[in-house]
Design an enzyme around this catalytic site. Structure first.
Site, PDB file in Angstrom:
ATOM      1  N   HIS A 171       2.798  -2.976   7.161  1.00 49.36           N
ATOM      2  CA  HIS A 171       1.780  -2.043   6.774  1.00 49.36           C
ATOM      3  C   HIS A 171       1.662  -0.825   7.488  1.00 49.36           C
ATOM      4  O   HIS A 171       2.409  -0.927   8.554  1.00 49.36           O
ATOM      5  CB  HIS A 171       0.314  -2.796   6.806  1.00 49.36           C
ATOM      6  N   GLU A 189       1.351  -4.313  11.356  1.00 47.38           N
ATOM      7  CA  GLU A 189       0.679  -2.891  11.180  1.00 47.38           C
ATOM      8  C   GLU A 189       1.541  -2.079  12.172  1.00 47.38           C
ATOM      9  O   GLU A 189       1.678  -1.990  13.426  1.00 47.38           O
ATOM     10  CB  GLU A 189      -0.716  -2.952  11.454  1.00 47.38           C
ATOM     11  N   HIS A 194       0.654  -1.203   0.090  1.00 51.80           N
ATOM     12  CA  HIS A 194      -0.021   0.088  -0.110  1.00 51.80           C
ATOM     13  C   HIS A 194       0.868   1.213   0.149  1.00 51.80           C
ATOM     14  O   HIS A 194       1.596   1.391   0.989  1.00 51.80           O
ATOM     15  CB  HIS A 194      -1.097  -0.014   1.303  1.00 51.80           C
ATOM     16  N   GLU A 254       1.408   3.918   2.744  1.00 51.18           N
ATOM     17  CA  GLU A 254       1.885   3.496   3.933  1.00 51.18           C
ATOM     18  C   GLU A 254       3.437   3.663   4.299  1.00 51.18           C
ATOM     19  O   GLU A 254       4.170   2.601   4.308  1.00 51.18           O
ATOM     20  CB  GLU A 254       1.483   2.124   4.461  1.00 51.18           C
TER      21      GLU A 254
HETATM   22 ZN   LIG Z   1      -1.869  -1.640   4.348  1.00 46.50          ZN
END
Ligand SMILES: [Zn+2]
Length: 1074
Positions: A853, A938, A756, A759
């Site tokens: 992420h 994350e 992504h 990010e």
């Molecule tokens: Zn992500």
């Protein structure tokens, strides 16, 4: 009593008593009070009253008692309870109850206020029915209510009747739920009236309940309109190979937009972030536990042999191979990457740099990672936390920006820059075009950089501007960027100390929304001039407004509109070939003025909530600061909030689907210098070119006799960029059979990141991982000697380059393509999965797979993993999960990280398998490739609310540290596993003993803490200082009013005994009965 038919009995008594020739009020009044109390607790009370005709008789009694306030009050209470059912409410409306109430609700008075209160309460309850609201619009009640509001507002100067005033507004709010209601409200100058009556009350806490409803109404009635863009599609279009050229982007017209929505629902962004409902959990045991076949012909896997040379090649071959990627000496680096200009002082310069890196590395190595376990690397200065009420300049100061109070160290930058006749604009956004006609220009750039570097010898570890420039020329962007952003070229050094979470100023959202409403009411005060746009020409006015640009890697500002002298509305570009995903931003501003608070509003954000409401600040990089020796991205900005605005997706674009709502991120910035060039971003930028530069420097930094570092190309992206694959391990001790055997037996670890593009935090974590793995830290050495690391640091280079937030150049989320990726359209995913399949097919499945992420809604760092049992248990599936065998090894790594890494917390980890995540890397690698420890890691964009970094925002240092700690976690995971070799164990123990107690202690704690249950669901956020109203419909008047009625009845009883039933003095209405 209710279950035994008590309600019916009471209602029947009411009907019987009321129908006698001369009703006995000594019976009726207590009966009404009792009915009100019982009715509050009986959900079917309205229906029962209707069926037993109690509704009719009460309405008749009400009419009869218009002049008898005591009786009237009781009737209204009863009706209020009856009206709690919408059907009964509608019935009352049909029978003229609203007309009746308008006879009771009078302009300001101090008499019979109890009755007025009860009547307004009832009216508000009736208006929850749409048919009643429609009737109210038709009869002109909107105007009447506005007049009543004005009258009470004007006369109730002491604020004694806030509840009545609030309920009057609630009536308007209910009417405004209808489109016709909003139209009537606008026609009656409702916006102007509410704005002017409330403007001066914003700070008055006692009027808070009123202001809150006014805001809801203003937001509801603010005419919805499309974004001020020619098209919702991205300004950049990429012709995807193999697809017919899509129709040209539609130009939006006003007709496309119609405010037809009575109801609007928040679109939940589809992301790993959002915790879905339980029905999203995968409960199909077959799907959970069966392993699907390979998604491609097995022969295709052979191509990955070349990416795993460590498995097949003998080392003599590797070393003698021509065009060998391994380097033999430090100087090679200079030849390889330097821009071919003669007379290059940089040659010398970069060699020096090379040496100093090594020096620096030796310095840092003295403190092993082990000594930082859970303490955190950064000197956490809790004392630097400033209280609220910080003034803008102080704010800028504490965020590490210039304005040194002593002023002694900083030379006069103006004079300094003039002396050298440097154009700050040119410095700040250097051109990178190479071989084309403007070659001279690029030489100029090199010269400027040379000059700058000579005067500013500040060197940044693992960064080199020359190499960056060379790499940038090979980076291919859809818009063919010709410039580089200065911060990416020059480099970033983390500021000396981490920055605290910003304390939210109370009431800030109200103030900002009022400023927005003011634009509607006083349009003549608004400049509304386009000062930057990717789509249309704009006037570069000579006025001293800010100048914007974003045509550089990862930049994505699409349009800037000057709204007021120091306020700008900004729109960011949608992802390429998409109409959505606006969240990431990165742009440049110049012509700044110091000591002036500028307000920026990014008006087309899409996520329904943001950490910007909970202490997060955007990041800023000042070119002048960088030249003064502080080349840092710093958190900046104040008066930050994030709220739903009045822009909606146009009907044409939505195509029948619920329309996207947009959100405004607003923040104020005071720039550190005048005539500066600054860059603002959602988070610390990390471009593709930065990565490519970093990888080359890393490669040159290792001792090739000890470290096996291989950088190769996984594949080409759609946009024509190379997606790098890195292999890191230790060189075999010798070429003896034993050593080579050990080398090839090493288990694999696989880490990926940045699928992504928005990010960027994931890239900083990855940077920490890479630097640690090649470092001379003893832990890193052990890791290299025992594992082979396969790392894909950027799964979506094209997205990163083109300033996307979420997608690839096809406009699709690559982390939803793992089930069946295609080589032509999702090359990076196809080959990442292919590589994993190859490893798996040769018996080298990785011990751990982790995809890094960034998380926009939560704080801290945490893992998502996969567990069949926890998923079934959470879904309360009927399938007996006890029959399924599953070891809990997937929990070990997060538990270890919880003990080690300052930013990490177990409490946010989750191990559920959601249907909506079936095509993510985590789930596919777990299910199809059988990697039981397959994770998404994350990292918050914001910071921490626990651990040593509690109350701090992340800097890049903390993110990088997390990347290193992740590696340490992998080592400890191995130590705790049964397969751990004696040799490794004994070496690790020696290492740990040398490190005294730190890690040892943690290890013991790790192993002693037995497997706990399912992670506790902690609240994501600490309570905010003000209720944050995202949706204008969100209201708190639903539940409270019933107990409020209870209270009114009690209060009445209390005052009745004092004999002042009808004469309420000011203030009494608000006092609670003791
Ligand atoms: Zn992500």
């Amino acid at each position: 009593m209710i279950s035994k038919g008590g309600s019916e009995a009471l209602l029947q008594t009411l009907v019987d008593t009321a129908r006698t020739a001369a009703p006995d009020y000594d019976i009726l009044l207590p009966l009404f009070r009792l009915l009100a109390k019982v009715g509050l607790r009986d959900k079917k009370f309205g229906q029962k009253a209707l069926e037993l005709e109690a509704l009719d008789v009460t309405l008749i009694l009400t009419r009869k008692n218009l002049s008898h306030s005591q009786n009237l009050l009781h009737c209204l209470w009863a009706l209020r309870v009856f009206a709690s059912s919408v059907t009964t409410g509608a019935m009352l409306g049909i029978n003229g109850a609203m007309e009746l109430l308008f006879k009771v609700i009078t302009p300001y008075t101090q008499k019979h206020t109890r009755v007025i209160r009860a009547a307004t309460d009832l009216l508000a309850a009736l208006l929850k029915s749409k048919s009643n609201s429609r009737r109210a619009v038709n009869r002109g009640y909107v105007t009447s209510l506005l007049r009543l509001h004005q009258d009470w507002h004007q006369h109730d100067t002491a604020g004694a009747y806030v509840p009545i005033r609030r309920v009057l507004l609630l009536c308007l709010k209910h009417i405004a739920a209808l489109r016709s209601g909003r139209e009537a409200f606008l026609a009656a100058q409702g916006m102007e009236i509410l704005f002017s009556t409330t403007q001066k009350c914003l700070d008055d806490k006692s009027l808070g309940p009123i202001v809150s409803v006014v805001l809801q109404i203003l937001r509801q009635c603010y005419p919805k309109c499309p974004l001020p863009l020619v098209t919702a599609s991205s300004a950049y279009v990429f012709p995807v190979p193999g697809t017919t050229t899509s129709e040209p982007p539609r130009v939006l017209t006003e007709e496309d937009f119609e405010d037809d929505g009575d109801e609007e629902e928040d679109k939940d962004a589809d992301s790993e972030d959002v915790k879905e409902e339980d029905d999203d959990l995968e409960t199909d045991v077959n799907k959970l536990s069966s392993r699907p076949a390979l998604d491609r012909p097995e022969e295709e896997l052979l191509q990955y042999e070349a990416m795993c040379l460590e498995l097949s090649c003998s080392f003599e071959e590797l070393e003698s191979k021509p065009g060998d990627d391994l380097n033999s000496g430090g100087t090679q680096y200079a030849n390889h990457h330097h821009i071919p200009t003669e007379a290059s002082p940089k040659q010398h310069c970069s060699n020096k740099d090379q040496n100093s890196w090594e020096q620096e590395r030796e310095d840092t190595v003295q403190t092993s990672l082990l000594s930082m376990v859970k303490k955190g690397r950064s000197p956490v200065q809790r004392a630097s936390k400033k209280g609220p009420g910080m003034r803008p300049c102080q704010n800028a100061q504490c965020s590490g920006l210039g304005m040194d109070s002593s002023g002694s160290e900083i030379p006069d930058i103006q004079a300094f820059l003039k002396e050298d006749a440097w154009d700050i604009d040119m410095i700040s956004c250097p051109a990178m075009n190479a071989s084309f006609p403007s070659f001279t220009k690029s030489r100029e750039t090199v010269e400027v950089i040379d000059k700058l570097l000579q005067t500013h010898p500040r060197h940044i570890p693992f960064h080199d501007p020359y190499l960056y420039l060379a790499k940038a020329r090979r980076t291919k962007s859809v818009a063919d960027f010709k410039m580089m952003a200065f911060p990416d070229l020059w480099g970033h050094c983390p500021p000396p100390s981490p920055q605290p979470l910003l304390e939210r100023k109370c009431g800030i959202q109200r103030i900002k929304i009022f400023e927005d409403v003011q634009r509607f009411i006083q349009p003549s005060d608004v400049i509304n001039q386009v000062v930057f746009s990717l789509d249309e020409p704009w006037q570069d006015t000579a006025s001293n407004c800010l100048r914007f640009s974003s045509k550089f890697e990862s930049g994505n500002l699409r349009k800037a509109i000057q709204v007021r002298e120091f306020e700008y509305d900004l729109l960011v570009n949608a992802d390429v070939n998409s109409t959505q995903h606006q969240q990431w931003f990165y742009f440049r501003v110049s012509r700044t003025r110091a000591a002036v608070p500028y307000r920026f509003n990014i008006i087309n954000c899409e996520k329904p909530n943001s950490q910007f409401n909970y202490g997060m600040q955007p990041t800023l990089y000042s070119v002048k600061e960088a030249l003064l020796g502080r080349p840092s991205w710093v958190r900046t900005g104040y008066e930050i909030c994030y709220y739903k605005n009045h822009y909606r997706q146009s009907a044409a674009v939505a195509g029948g689907a619920p329309r996207t709502c947009y959100y405004t991120l607003t923040f104020a910035v005071t720039f550190p210098h005048s005539e500066d060039v600054c860059y603002l971003a959602y988070h610390y930028p990390y471009t593709y070119t930065t990565l490519m530069t970093h990888l080359d420097i890393l490669e040159k930094s290792v001792n090739p006799k000890q470290v096996y570092f291989r950088q190769e190309v996984l594949c080409q992206t759609l946009g024509g960029n190379s997606c790098p694959l890195v292999t890191i391990t230790a060189m075999p001790e010798s070429d003896s059979t034993d050593h080579l055997e050990q080398f090839r037996q090493r288990p694999y670890q696989m880490i990926t990141a940045r699928v992504h593009p928005g990010e960027s935090n994931a890239s900083w974590v990855m940077k920490g991982t890479l630097e640690f793995l090649v470092s001379s830290d003893p832990v890193a050495r052990l890791l290299r000697e025992n594992f082979i690391f396969k790392i894909i640091p950027m799964l979506n280079p094209d997205g990163v380059i083109n300033g996307n937030h979420r997608c690839s150049l096809r406009g699709e989320d690559l982390n939803r393509q793992w089930l069946s990726p295609g080589a032509p359209l999702q090359p990076t995913i196809y080959h990442a999965k292919g590589l994993l399949s190859y490893l798996s097919s040769t018996g080298h499945s990785p011990v751990v797979f982790c995809d890094f992420h960034g998380h926009s809604q939560k704080k801290n760092v945490f893992l998502y993993g996969c567990s069949i049992k926890e998923t079934l248990w959470q879904a309360q599936s009927s399938v007996g999960s006890s029959a399924i065998l599953e070891d809990v090894s997937y929990r070990t790594l997060p538990k270890i990280l919880d003990k080690l890494a300052p930013a990490f917390t177990m409490s946010s980890c989750s191990f559920l398998v959601e249907k909506s995540r079936a095509s993510t890397a985590r789930v596919v690698v777990w299910r199809e490739l059988g990697v039981s420890r397959s994770y998404t890691m994350e990292s918050s964009y914001c910071g921490c609310n626990q651990g040593p970094y509690q109350g701090l925002q992340f800097g890049t240092r903390e993110l990088e540290e997390m990347g290193a700690m992740f590696c340490l976690g992998l080592l400890i995971l191995e130590l705790k596993s049964v397969t751990c070799s004696r040799q490794l164990l004994s070496r690790a123990v020696a290492l740990l003993n040398a490190e005294e107690d730190t890690l040892d202690l943690h290890l013991q704690r790790c192993s002693s803490s037995s497997s706990s249950g399912v992670p506790s669901e902690l609240d994501d956020e600490p309570p905010c200082m003000e209720e944050i109203e995202y949706s204008p419909d969100s209201s708190s008047d639903q539940e409270g009013s019933f107990s409020e009625l209870d209270r009114q009845i009690q209060e009445w009883a209390f005052h009745k005994d004092e004999g002042q039933e009808d004469e309420e003095g000011p203030g009494q209405g608000r006092k609670a009965t003791p």
